[in-house]
Design an enzyme around this catalytic site. Structure first.
Site, mmCIF file in Angstrom:
data_model
loop_
_atom_site.group_PDB
_atom_site.id
_atom_site.type_symbol
_atom_site.label_atom_id
_atom_site.label_comp_id
_atom_site.label_asym_id
_atom_site.label_seq_id
_atom_site.Cartn_x
_atom_site.Cartn_y
_atom_site.Cartn_z
ATOM 1 N N THR A 173 -9.699 7.522 -2.278
ATOM 2 C CA THR A 173 -8.930 6.282 -2.323
ATOM 3 C C THR A 173 -9.283 5.557 -3.621
ATOM 4 O O THR A 173 -10.430 5.579 -4.067
ATOM 5 C CB THR A 173 -9.306 5.402 -1.124
ATOM 6 O OG1 THR A 173 -8.846 6.036 0.068
ATOM 7 C CG2 THR A 173 -8.709 4.014 -1.218
ATOM 8 N N ARG A 201 -0.315 8.083 10.719
ATOM 9 C CA ARG A 201 -1.615 7.411 10.696
ATOM 10 C C ARG A 201 -1.712 6.482 9.499
ATOM 11 O O ARG A 201 -1.359 6.835 8.385
ATOM 12 C CB ARG A 201 -2.740 8.449 10.638
ATOM 13 C CG ARG A 201 -4.157 7.854 10.618
ATOM 14 C CD ARG A 201 -4.728 7.794 9.215
ATOM 15 N NE ARG A 201 -6.140 7.381 9.205
ATOM 16 C CZ ARG A 201 -6.836 7.134 8.099
ATOM 17 N NH1 ARG A 201 -6.274 7.267 6.912
ATOM 18 N NH2 ARG A 201 -8.098 6.764 8.168
ATOM 19 N N VAL A 202 -2.189 5.276 9.720
ATOM 20 C CA VAL A 202 -2.462 4.320 8.651
ATOM 21 C C VAL A 202 -3.944 3.955 8.721
ATOM 22 O O VAL A 202 -4.458 3.646 9.798
ATOM 23 C CB VAL A 202 -1.596 3.050 8.787
ATOM 24 C CG1 VAL A 202 -2.011 2.002 7.766
ATOM 25 C CG2 VAL A 202 -0.124 3.400 8.621
ATOM 26 N N GLY A 203 -4.616 4.001 7.588
ATOM 27 C CA GLY A 203 -6.031 3.648 7.536
ATOM 28 C C GLY A 203 -6.249 2.222 7.076
ATOM 29 O O GLY A 203 -5.347 1.374 7.125
ATOM 30 N N ASP A 204 -7.448 1.969 6.582
ATOM 31 C CA ASP A 204 -7.818 0.599 6.200
ATOM 32 C C ASP A 204 -7.200 0.155 4.880
ATOM 33 O O ASP A 204 -6.983 -1.038 4.657
ATOM 34 C CB ASP A 204 -9.332 0.481 6.082
ATOM 35 C CG ASP A 204 -9.877 1.270 4.890
ATOM 36 O OD1 ASP A 204 -9.691 2.504 4.866
ATOM 37 O OD2 ASP A 204 -10.464 0.666 3.979
ATOM 38 N N THR A 224 -13.301 1.797 -0.007
ATOM 39 C CA THR A 224 -12.998 3.222 0.023
ATOM 40 C C THR A 224 -13.922 3.894 1.014
ATOM 41 O O THR A 224 -15.064 3.463 1.195
ATOM 42 C CB THR A 224 -13.161 3.860 -1.368
ATOM 43 O OG1 THR A 224 -13.051 5.282 -1.250
ATOM 44 C CG2 THR A 224 -14.513 3.542 -1.988
ATOM 45 N N GLY A 225 -13.435 4.962 1.660
ATOM 46 C CA GLY A 225 -14.280 5.679 2.603
ATOM 47 C C GLY A 225 -13.564 5.956 3.908
ATOM 48 O O GLY A 225 -12.335 6.043 3.969
ATOM 49 N N GLY A 227 -11.836 5.129 6.950
ATOM 50 C CA GLY A 227 -11.079 3.908 7.172
ATOM 51 C C GLY A 227 -11.209 3.265 8.532
ATOM 52 O O GLY A 227 -11.221 2.034 8.655
#
Length: 305
Positions: A173, A201-204, A224-225, A227
């Site tokens: 990211t 899927r949606v992450g942070d 980053t990382g 999520g």
């Protein structure tokens, strides 16, 4: 309040292999240079982070734009967010499949829409109506990621564990935070998400306060990382609030990553910048690509302790 610009960018927190170090260093250095060209001419923090992140989205070294991880169906799905610390306006997109540079679409939403967040087909329709070109999903796919997905799914079919969220797996990211000569901060984060993710899927990264946040009264932050833990902790807003309450960004950045690990055994990194030009960089993964530019010069690295 400082009137001296500062720019910090990151290219993802994970165990960057030795043979990929140069590509990561060069990528964040190029992004830093693009953003700094805006700031040194008196341009806005928003313009600077947009230009910096575009460079990273166009560099297939990173998990953003072209070269991103593929979802379970072998397609690229992209998420991004940018936020203006002066006005608290933001623009975010999720699950877009035909946008080469999601950060450009975020800027269009921030500037030209009453909404904060658009997803999937609706986001792409908005993009077309506002002058952005749609591209075939195949143009965003690279052979490296086709092979990564194949290996992952073969392990899955054999009943083997593929540690998609492990610190050794790429979380490239990208993000940027900037302070401009007018004393305003802004932040942006862009990602292709995780390998073999469930479609939709949606992450942070693109969620306001989770993977990205900016407020002149506090700080600008990009994470980053892994999520899901960052989403649960609303980590970017957590960091902003502690700067707002008097915390020094360097310490707050490290406290945030310690909190992430202590509460949810999460891993990742973040960059943080306040309106006084103070910044913090922290990660608990083996490496994280980053670059800093100030009036005094530049720094580029893959580790920050």
């Amino acid at each position: 309040m400082s009137n001296t610009p500062v720019l910090v960018v990151h290219g993802g927190a994970w165990a960057i292999p030795d043979d990929m170090i140069d590509a990561h260093r060069n990528g964040v250095r190029n992004a830093m240079a693009a953003g700094w060209r805006v700031l040194e001419k008196g341009g806005s923090a928003l313009d600077a982070i947009e230009q910096a992140v575009v460079v990273l989205e166009d560099d297939d070294t990173f998990d953003a734009g072209r070269g991103s991880f593929l979802n379970r169906d072998g397609r690229v799905e992209l998420d991004a967010l940018m936020m203006d610390g002066r006005t608290l306006r933001a623009g975010g997109v999720g699950c877009v499949e035909h946008i080469r540079n999601p950060v450009h679409l975020c800027r269009k939403i921030l500037d030209e829409s009453p909404h904060v967040y658009l997803v999937a087909r609706g986001a792409e329709q908005f993009a077309q109506l506002h002058g952005l070109e749609l591209v075939p999903n195949e143009e965003l796919v690279v052979a490296r990621e086709v092979e990564h997905l194949k290996i992952c799914q073969e392990k899955e079919a054999a009943g083997e564990t593929h540690e998609v969220f492990a610190p050794t797996v790429s979380h490239d990211t990208v993000g940027a935070v900037a302070l401009d000569s007018h004393g305003n901060v802004a932040a942006a984060t862009s990602t292709g998400g995780t390998l073999n993710k469930t479609p939709g899927r949606v992450g942070d990264s693109s969620l306001i306060g989770c993977g990205c946040y900016a407020d002149n009264q506090g700080a600008a932050c990009s994470t980053t990382g892994w999520g899901e833990p960052m989403m649960k902790l609303v980590l970017a807003k957590w960091a902003n609030d502690r700067v707002m309450n008097g915390g020094e960004p360097w310490q707050v950045a490290h406290d945030a990553i310690e909190y992430l690990h202590r509460r949810l055994t999460g891993h990742g990194g973040l960059i943080l910048l306040d309106t006084r030009g103070r910044y913090g960089i922290a990660h608990n993964t083996p490496r994280m690509a980053w670059a800093i530019r100030t009036a005094d010069g530049e720094q580029v690295g893959i580790e920050r302790k």
